[in-house]
Design a protein around this motif. Structure first.
Motif, PDB file in Angstrom:
ATOM      1  N   GLY A  67       6.097  -5.648   3.459  1.00  0.00           N
ATOM      2  CA  GLY A  67       5.923  -4.393   4.205  1.00  0.00           C
ATOM      3  C   GLY A  67       5.328  -4.571   5.590  1.00  0.00           C
ATOM      4  N   VAL A  68       4.534  -5.645   5.774  1.00  0.00           N
ATOM      5  CA  VAL A  68       3.914  -5.850   7.076  1.00  0.00           C
ATOM      6  C   VAL A  68       4.919  -6.502   8.019  1.00  0.00           C
ATOM      7  N   SER A 104       1.003  -5.488  -2.190  1.00  0.00           N
ATOM      8  CA  SER A 104      -0.396  -5.350  -2.569  1.00  0.00           C
ATOM      9  C   SER A 104      -0.427  -5.078  -4.064  1.00  0.00           C
ATOM     10  N   ARG A 117     -10.556  -4.379   2.944  1.00  0.00           N
ATOM     11  CA  ARG A 117     -10.048  -3.185   3.618  1.00  0.00           C
ATOM     12  C   ARG A 117     -11.166  -2.484   4.381  1.00  0.00           C
ATOM     13  N   ARG A 123      -5.156   8.412   4.525  1.00  0.00           N
ATOM     14  CA  ARG A 123      -4.008   7.895   3.776  1.00  0.00           C
ATOM     15  C   ARG A 123      -4.486   6.778   2.883  1.00  0.00           C
ATOM     16  N   GLU A 173      -6.994   2.928   5.645  1.00  0.00           N
ATOM     17  CA  GLU A 173      -7.848   1.776   5.472  1.00  0.00           C
ATOM     18  C   GLU A 173      -6.985   0.549   5.166  1.00  0.00           C
ATOM     19  N   ASN A 174      -7.244  -0.532   5.877  1.00  0.00           N
ATOM     20  CA  ASN A 174      -6.499  -1.776   5.704  1.00  0.00           C
ATOM     21  C   ASN A 174      -7.333  -2.942   6.221  1.00  0.00           C
ATOM     22  N   PHE A 197      -2.451  -9.886  -2.426  1.00  0.00           N
ATOM     23  CA  PHE A 197      -1.004  -9.745  -2.471  1.00  0.00           C
ATOM     24  C   PHE A 197      -0.578 -10.568  -3.680  1.00  0.00           C
ATOM     25  N   MET A 211      -3.097   3.949  -0.400  1.00  0.00           N
ATOM     26  CA  MET A 211      -1.934   3.417  -1.097  1.00  0.00           C
ATOM     27  C   MET A 211      -1.656   4.318  -2.303  1.00  0.00           C
ATOM     28  N   ASN A 217      -4.193 -10.114   0.998  1.00  0.00           N
ATOM     29  CA  ASN A 217      -4.135  -9.003   1.951  1.00  0.00           C
ATOM     30  C   ASN A 217      -5.509  -8.914   2.594  1.00  0.00           C
ATOM     31  N   ASP A 240       6.480  -1.182  -0.811  1.00  0.00           N
ATOM     32  CA  ASP A 240       6.000  -1.992  -1.947  1.00  0.00           C
ATOM     33  C   ASP A 240       6.518  -1.487  -3.295  1.00  0.00           C
ATOM     34  N   PHE A 251       3.314   2.437   2.877  1.00  0.00           N
ATOM     35  CA  PHE A 251       2.879   1.808   4.130  1.00  0.00           C
ATOM     36  C   PHE A 251       3.897   2.043   5.242  1.00  0.00           C
TER      37      PHE A 251
HETATM   38  C1  TK8 Z   1       2.398  -3.561   2.993  1.00  0.00           C
HETATM   39  C2  TK8 Z   1       1.246  -3.026   2.170  1.00  0.00           C
HETATM   40  C3  TK8 Z   1      -0.031  -3.010   2.958  1.00  0.00           C
HETATM   41  C4  TK8 Z   1      -1.130  -2.335   2.173  1.00  0.00           C
HETATM   42  C5  TK8 Z   1      -1.042  -0.825   2.366  1.00  0.00           C
HETATM   43  O1  TK8 Z   1       3.588  -3.408   2.309  1.00  0.00           O
HETATM   44  O2  TK8 Z   1      -0.103  -0.238   1.805  1.00  0.00           O
HETATM   45  O3  TK8 Z   1      -1.877  -0.268   3.084  1.00  0.00           O
HETATM   46  O4  TK8 Z   1      -2.386  -2.799   2.576  1.00  0.00           O
HETATM   47  O5  TK8 Z   1      -0.361  -4.320   3.237  1.00  0.00           O
HETATM   48  O6  TK8 Z   1       1.082  -3.822   1.036  1.00  0.00           O
END
Ligand code: TK8
Length: 363
Positions: free
Chosen positions: A67-68, A123, A181, A202, A241-242, A269, A204, A178, A105, A225
């Motif tokens: 996803g990134v 993730s 956060r 927001r 948050e990431n 991950f 996940m 990953n 994801d 994401f």
């Molecule tokens: C990317 C996600 C991302 C995750 C999120 O596909 O969804 O915020 O931290 O890294 O896995």
């Protein structure tokens, strides 16, 4: 399984046979071995292409969905995996699709279950919707450092968690990172729990994260994401948050002003393979792929930790950074204790106990 060597030999055999039919063989073969080609040996060229196309034909394409974007250490890891596999065998052509080009994801996990995609490295949080025990990784403020995470994930507990996904038609091969956060938002600096009041955050697609932010007074909403940047840009959400690398390398600072060093949870991950595709591979092929997934994972973790430091420094130049004091961290932890209690039974009391006991060994 055909190795590089066997293909080469195959190539030689093919050219040799064809050259034999065409006369003047001696001269021809010497030229081929040198690897140089000249105009009057057209025929060997043709057979060479033929054998190359045979190899390509028999090659299986394995697509990786992440996803990134292609600046992220996860993408570097995926390219490392490609390099490792393709250096060991010609059986596979590895294609890496970043930025959710194929799917987010959760959808990518579903595609693996149906065998319509071969590999994804999501993730662990969206995976809770498929394997509830994975909720242990969403319990905030449990893992204290990357080193502790490695010890737990690379140990018997990590192996057990990888095995658990088989019940969902998935094969868990390795742990990538990953990271820790941290909160960003476009409304106000967040330095204490009260600053979160009413912020549209927001999260996940994960009930534990939703409950935790709700308990802290924010107004959380689950979202893939792939939709996040647009949602921040349009103000659908105030924050997210990431880990620092994702915040910097996805240019979130263009649509977010405030960064808080919450470090509220460590997200792994997980390298997942489609079980139906996996079962079609030979044991040798499976070994090459799982070894490469582990080795590329170690590479990814090192790169991700370097990137986390570099990204925080870079972000301090673009955003207003708030350090969260140890006392305030304690208040965050106390405030969400009811959420941990609530989800212990959803996740499974035994697995939560096992996880916390494992952590205690190292922190
Ligand atoms: C990317 C996600 C991302 C995750 C999120 O596909 O969804 O915020 O931290 O890294 O896995």
């Amino acid at each position: 399984m055909r190795t590089k060597i066997s293909n080469l030999l195959m190539l030689f055999f093919l050219v040799f046979t064809l050259a034999g039919c065409g006369g003047g063989s001696n001269s021809t073969s010497s030229e081929i071995i040198d690897g140089e080609q000249n105009s009057d040996t057209a025929e060997p060229m043709e057979s060479e292409n033929e054998s190359v196309s045979n190899v390509e034909e028999e090659q299986r394409t394995l697509r990786i969905s992440i996803g990134v974007n292609d600046k992220h250490p996860e993408y570097e890891g995926a390219m490392k995996f490609k390099e490792l596999v393709e250096s060991k065998t010609d059986d596979f052509n590895i294609e890496v699709y970043h930025s959710g080009q194929i799917a987010d994801d959760r959808s990518a996990i579903e595609m693996l279950q149906f065998g319509t995609l071969e590999i994804t490295i999501p993730s662990t949080s969206p995976l809770v919707n498929f394997v509830r025990e994975y909720g242990v990784f969403d319990l905030p403020f449990t893992i204290s450092s990357g080193e502790v995470a490695d010890k737990v994930l690379d140990g018997p507990f990590g192996d057990k968690m990888l095995e658990l996904v088989e019940s969902q038609n998935l094969v868990g091969l390795a742990w990538w990172e990953n990271g820790f956060r941290n909160l960003t938002n476009s409304v106000r600096p967040v330095e204490k729990v009260e600053d979160l009041k009413g912020l549209k955050i927001r999260t996940m697609e994960n009930e534990i994260h939703l409950d935790a932010w709700r308990e802290l007074g924010a107004n959380p909403t689950p979202m893939a994401f792939t939709e996040l940047f647009a949602a921040m840009q349009q103000g659908t959400v105030d924050g997210q948050e990431n880990p620092y690398p994702t915040i910097e390398l996805s240019n979130f600072y263009e649509v977010q002003d405030y960064l808080s060093g919450t470090g509220h949870v460590y997200t792994p991950f997980i390298f997942l393979f489609s079980k139906s595709v996996w079962d079609e591979l030979t044991p040798e092929q499976q070994t090459i792929i799982s070894d490469a997934a582990v080795e590329a994972g170690e590479f990814n973790r090192i790169r991700n930790r370097e990137a986390a430091e570099e990204s925080l420094e870079a972000l301090k130049g673009f955003m207003t950074f708030s350090e969260i004091s140890p006392e305030e961290h304690k208040r965050f932890q106390e405030k969400i204790l009811p959420v941990i209690e609530k989800h212990k039974s959803n996740i499974g009391e035994d697995i939560v106990e096992e996880f916390l006991t494992e952590l205690e060994k190292y922190q």
